[in-house]
Write an enzyme that holds these catalytic residues in place. Sequence first.
Site, PDB file in Angstrom:
ATOM      1  CD  GLU A   1      -2.858  -1.180   2.367  1.00  0.00           C
ATOM      2  OE1 GLU A   1      -4.075  -1.365   2.215  1.00  0.00           O
ATOM      3  OE2 GLU A   1      -2.315  -1.092   3.491  1.00  0.00           O
TER       4      GLU A   1
ATOM      5  N   GLY B   1     -12.397  -3.432   0.977  1.00  0.00           N
ATOM      6  CA  GLY B   1     -13.459  -4.188   0.330  1.00  0.00           C
ATOM      7  C   GLY B   1     -14.679  -3.313   0.138  1.00  0.00           C
TER       8      GLY B   1
ATOM      9  CB  ILE C   1     -15.282  -8.870   4.936  1.00  0.00           C
ATOM     10  CG1 ILE C   1     -15.149  -8.201   6.317  1.00  0.00           C
ATOM     11  CG2 ILE C   1     -16.712  -9.342   4.703  1.00  0.00           C
ATOM     12  CD1 ILE C   1     -15.388  -9.119   7.488  1.00  0.00           C
TER      13      ILE C   1
ATOM     14  CG  MET D   1      -8.751  -5.905   8.335  1.00  0.00           C
ATOM     15  SD  MET D   1      -7.679  -7.326   7.993  1.00  0.00           S
ATOM     16  CE  MET D   1      -7.460  -7.997   9.638  1.00  0.00           C
ATOM     17  CD  GLU D   2      -5.433  -2.177   8.356  1.00  0.00           C
ATOM     18  OE1 GLU D   2      -5.167  -3.379   8.459  1.00  0.00           O
ATOM     19  OE2 GLU D   2      -5.969  -1.663   7.330  1.00  0.00           O
TER      20      GLU D   2
ATOM     21  CG  ASP E   1     -11.865  -7.344  -1.632  1.00  0.00           C
ATOM     22  OD1 ASP E   1     -12.829  -7.591  -0.890  1.00  0.00           O
ATOM     23  OD2 ASP E   1     -10.814  -6.793  -1.243  1.00  0.00           O
TER      24      ASP E   1
END
Length: 225
Positions: free
Chosen positions: A13, A79, A149, A169-170, A193
């Site tokens: 990233e 996502g 997920i 997640m962050e 995604d």
Amino acid sequence: MKIIGIIGAMPSELADIRKTLAGAAVKRYSGYDFYINTYEDKLIVNACCGIAKVNAAVCAQVMIDRFDVDAIINAGVAGGMDRNVKVCDIVVSSEVLPHDLELRFLDNYPPYNSIFKSDAKLIGCAVEVCSDFGINSHIGRIVSGEAFISSNEVKAQICEKFSPLAVDMESSAIGHCSFMNEIPYVSIRCISDNADDEGNMSFDEFEKIAAKRVAEVVLEMIKRL
């Protein structure tokens, strides 16, 4: 000189950002490597925090304490959680919160609330850059949790409860830390995604493309801030 912090969870990233910001000085604090450059008359500090909320929060706090940043941009992939948000679109956080925390227990304990607003100026700058670059962007809620997920069932449950545009997640942890320190914050996430049963396959295919797009947006934002 304005000091801008950039935090990504995974090396991929930040790869394109670090490629542009070559020749950085590196300082290590609390297990994190902070890459430091002067760029467009600003001091830029970027760090890879690692995956999930605890890593993200610790890294953000160390960055704030050590470098006294004026703003934090969380750059990365996510996502998609809304049918109007497509792979490779950009989601700009209007607010962030965890999707795996029972929020009702926090109602009586301000300021330890759980929904953290993003900075209006940073939001506006991100959307303007996306528009100028011809990138589809969406302003909305990003939720975070301790899992990747990739299930239609789990996605539906999160969407029903929180109505987010994206999941990662962050973001909520960095937003929380920024809020507590009164630091302007925004999360810029490119959709890699659709967080569904095809999520793992889609992520592997589009991760690098999405990360490159985020890098282009964030670097242009820095020029305009």
